[in-house]
Design a protein around this motif. Sequence first.
Motif, PDB file in Angstrom:
ATOM      1  N   ALA A 154      73.899  25.849  39.945  1.00  0.00           N
ATOM      2  CA  ALA A 154      75.091  25.715  40.777  1.00  0.00           C
ATOM      3  C   ALA A 154      74.894  24.714  41.910  1.00  0.00           C
ATOM      4  CB  ALA A 154      75.475  27.076  41.356  1.00  0.00           C
ATOM      5  N   SER A 155      73.682  24.691  42.484  1.00  0.00           N
ATOM      6  CA  SER A 155      73.448  23.862  43.677  1.00  0.00           C
ATOM      7  C   SER A 155      72.566  22.651  43.434  1.00  0.00           C
ATOM      8  CB  SER A 155      72.805  24.717  44.771  1.00  0.00           C
ATOM      9  OG  SER A 155      71.473  25.066  44.404  1.00  0.00           O
ATOM     10  N   GLY A 156      71.701  22.731  42.394  1.00  0.00           N
ATOM     11  CA  GLY A 156      70.737  21.665  42.162  1.00  0.00           C
ATOM     12  C   GLY A 156      69.562  21.694  43.107  1.00  0.00           C
ATOM     13  N   GLU A 157      69.471  22.742  43.925  1.00  0.00           N
ATOM     14  CA  GLU A 157      68.404  22.834  44.913  1.00  0.00           C
ATOM     15  C   GLU A 157      67.330  23.818  44.450  1.00  0.00           C
ATOM     16  OE1 GLU A 157      67.977  20.930  47.606  1.00  0.00           O
ATOM     17  OE2 GLU A 157      69.747  19.873  46.841  1.00  0.00           O
ATOM     18  N   PRO A 158      66.057  23.505  44.714  1.00  0.00           N
ATOM     19  CA  PRO A 158      64.986  24.425  44.321  1.00  0.00           C
ATOM     20  C   PRO A 158      65.079  25.717  45.119  1.00  0.00           C
ATOM     21  CG  PRO A 158      64.115  22.667  45.691  1.00  0.00           C
ATOM     22  CD  PRO A 158      65.536  22.303  45.397  1.00  0.00           C
ATOM     23  N   PRO A 159      64.650  26.823  44.552  1.00  0.00           N
ATOM     24  CA  PRO A 159      64.795  28.119  45.224  1.00  0.00           C
ATOM     25  C   PRO A 159      63.845  28.284  46.403  1.00  0.00           C
ATOM     26  CG  PRO A 159      63.534  28.361  43.201  1.00  0.00           C
ATOM     27  CD  PRO A 159      64.038  26.950  43.213  1.00  0.00           C
ATOM     28  N   VAL A 160      64.304  29.103  47.344  1.00  0.00           N
ATOM     29  CA  VAL A 160      63.446  29.537  48.446  1.00  0.00           C
ATOM     30  C   VAL A 160      63.457  31.057  48.455  1.00  0.00           C
ATOM     31  CG1 VAL A 160      63.792  27.473  49.849  1.00  0.00           C
ATOM     32  CG2 VAL A 160      65.350  29.421  50.096  1.00  0.00           C
ATOM     33  N   CYS A 161      62.440  31.631  49.040  1.00  0.00           N
ATOM     34  CA  CYS A 161      62.275  33.080  49.031  1.00  0.00           C
ATOM     35  C   CYS A 161      63.361  33.784  49.846  1.00  0.00           C
ATOM     36  CB  CYS A 161      60.903  33.448  49.579  1.00  0.00           C
ATOM     37  SG  CYS A 161      60.550  35.218  49.561  1.00  0.00           S
ATOM     38  N   LYS A 162      63.897  34.845  49.288  1.00  0.00           N
ATOM     39  CA  LYS A 162      64.929  35.630  49.973  1.00  0.00           C
ATOM     40  C   LYS A 162      64.353  36.419  51.135  1.00  0.00           C
ATOM     41  CE  LYS A 162      67.527  36.242  45.666  1.00  0.00           C
ATOM     42  NZ  LYS A 162      67.990  37.223  44.641  1.00  0.00           N
ATOM     43  N   SER A 163      63.047  36.648  51.113  1.00  0.00           N
ATOM     44  CA  SER A 163      62.427  37.443  52.174  1.00  0.00           C
ATOM     45  C   SER A 163      61.931  36.602  53.333  1.00  0.00           C
ATOM     46  CB  SER A 163      61.251  38.250  51.609  1.00  0.00           C
ATOM     47  OG  SER A 163      61.698  39.198  50.662  1.00  0.00           O
ATOM     48  N   CYS A 164      61.237  35.483  52.997  1.00  0.00           N
ATOM     49  CA  CYS A 164      60.579  34.735  54.075  1.00  0.00           C
ATOM     50  C   CYS A 164      60.947  33.258  54.133  1.00  0.00           C
ATOM     51  CB  CYS A 164      59.065  34.884  53.955  1.00  0.00           C
ATOM     52  SG  CYS A 164      58.355  33.975  52.545  1.00  0.00           S
ATOM     53  N   GLY A 165      61.744  32.794  53.185  1.00  0.00           N
ATOM     54  CA  GLY A 165      62.114  31.386  53.169  1.00  0.00           C
ATOM     55  C   GLY A 165      61.059  30.470  52.605  1.00  0.00           C
ATOM     56  N   GLY A 166      60.011  31.042  52.029  1.00  0.00           N
ATOM     57  CA  GLY A 166      58.930  30.247  51.464  1.00  0.00           C
ATOM     58  C   GLY A 166      59.298  29.594  50.144  1.00  0.00           C
ATOM     59  N   ILE A 167      58.416  28.728  49.673  1.00  0.00           N
ATOM     60  CA  ILE A 167      58.614  28.024  48.404  1.00  0.00           C
ATOM     61  C   ILE A 167      58.423  28.999  47.246  1.00  0.00           C
ATOM     62  CG2 ILE A 167      57.661  26.241  46.888  1.00  0.00           C
ATOM     63  CD1 ILE A 167      56.901  24.670  49.398  1.00  0.00           C
ATOM     64  N   VAL A 168      59.360  28.978  46.308  1.00  0.00           N
ATOM     65  CA  VAL A 168      59.274  29.831  45.127  1.00  0.00           C
ATOM     66  C   VAL A 168      58.873  28.976  43.929  1.00  0.00           C
ATOM     67  CG1 VAL A 168      60.576  31.296  43.530  1.00  0.00           C
ATOM     68  CG2 VAL A 168      60.955  31.484  45.998  1.00  0.00           C
ATOM     69  N   LYS A 169      57.952  29.495  43.152  1.00  0.00           N
ATOM     70  CA  LYS A 169      57.424  28.767  42.005  1.00  0.00           C
ATOM     71  C   LYS A 169      57.282  29.711  40.818  1.00  0.00           C
ATOM     72  CE  LYS A 169      53.260  26.263  40.511  1.00  0.00           C
ATOM     73  NZ  LYS A 169      52.977  27.245  39.436  1.00  0.00           N
ATOM     74  N   SER A 170      57.452  29.172  39.630  1.00  0.00           N
ATOM     75  CA  SER A 170      57.130  29.933  38.435  1.00  0.00           C
ATOM     76  C   SER A 170      55.728  30.520  38.573  1.00  0.00           C
ATOM     77  CB  SER A 170      57.208  29.020  37.207  1.00  0.00           C
ATOM     78  OG  SER A 170      56.701  29.659  36.062  1.00  0.00           O
ATOM     79  N   ALA A 171      55.542  31.752  38.097  1.00  0.00           N
ATOM     80  CA  ALA A 171      54.274  32.452  38.307  1.00  0.00           C
ATOM     81  C   ALA A 171      53.199  32.002  37.322  1.00  0.00           C
ATOM     82  CB  ALA A 171      54.493  33.956  38.199  1.00  0.00           C
ATOM     83  N   THR A 172      53.131  30.705  37.115  1.00  0.00           N
ATOM     84  CA  THR A 172      52.103  30.101  36.274  1.00  0.00           C
ATOM     85  C   THR A 172      51.163  29.296  37.154  1.00  0.00           C
ATOM     86  OG1 THR A 172      53.549  28.193  35.885  1.00  0.00           O
ATOM     87  CG2 THR A 172      53.596  29.961  34.242  1.00  0.00           C
ATOM     88  N   ILE A 173      50.002  28.977  36.610  1.00  0.00           N
ATOM     89  CA  ILE A 173      49.028  28.194  37.358  1.00  0.00           C
ATOM     90  C   ILE A 173      49.174  26.723  36.966  1.00  0.00           C
ATOM     91  CG2 ILE A 173      46.587  27.866  37.873  1.00  0.00           C
ATOM     92  CD1 ILE A 173      47.825  30.542  38.815  1.00  0.00           C
TER      93      ILE A 173
END
Length: 256
Positions: A154-173
Amino acid sequence: MSVMPDPFETSIASLLRFIGESRRMAGFTGAGISTESGVPDFRSPGSPWMQNKPIPFGLFLENPAARREAWRRKFTMDDLYRDARPTRGHAALASLVAGGRMTAVITQNIDNLHQASGLRDDEVIELHGNGSYATCLSCDRRHELADIRLAFEASGEPPVCKSCGGIVKSATISFGQAMPQAKLRAALTLSLESDLFLVIGSSLVVHPAASLPSLAKENGARLVIVNREPTPLDGQADLVIAGEIGPVLSRIASEL
């Protein structure tokens, strides 16, 4: 006239004997166990991973544009194997764990198919993470991909954390990202405690994961490799079965 023994049957018999004599067997899986499901192998010629390479971790952290591209590539790859289901190999390993013959499965895979085959999270040691959800890099909160995708498209923007505003990333290494130390320690412990180390569908070239079979072998375990292509550790192995994983493992599971 004598009949030459069937090499496949001889190998199956040897593996069944090894399993029968084992008291603590460890499994170790790579991409080869999931290709039957339609999950692409990273290194195969023409692999879609080559067109959608993971963004290096440092660049992901530094550059919002890189994060946007990383999420675009992530969802493109997810669409390619959204219908993937566990293979006969996954099912066979799950039955070995359920039957008490295998302690746990160490995996280099991120596709969640071991869990989908019936293994609990504590029966799967994921060295390279899991691509079925995302986490905040600051507070470690879990985020679901469906929610992230809806907002991203909808926005084209990468996600940020709903709790702390931190960077959200797929849980892969990602390349350049630190390995999960707790998982690595668990894999090392299991490898050193095993008396039979069964490698399934791994090229054994990605380190430090690829060092685990050697450590197990050096510590007295029998080493068995089931892989379609040769690996650097074939010369160390007690048994190498160069065949398709599904038929080999389903045969083993059916006879135990």
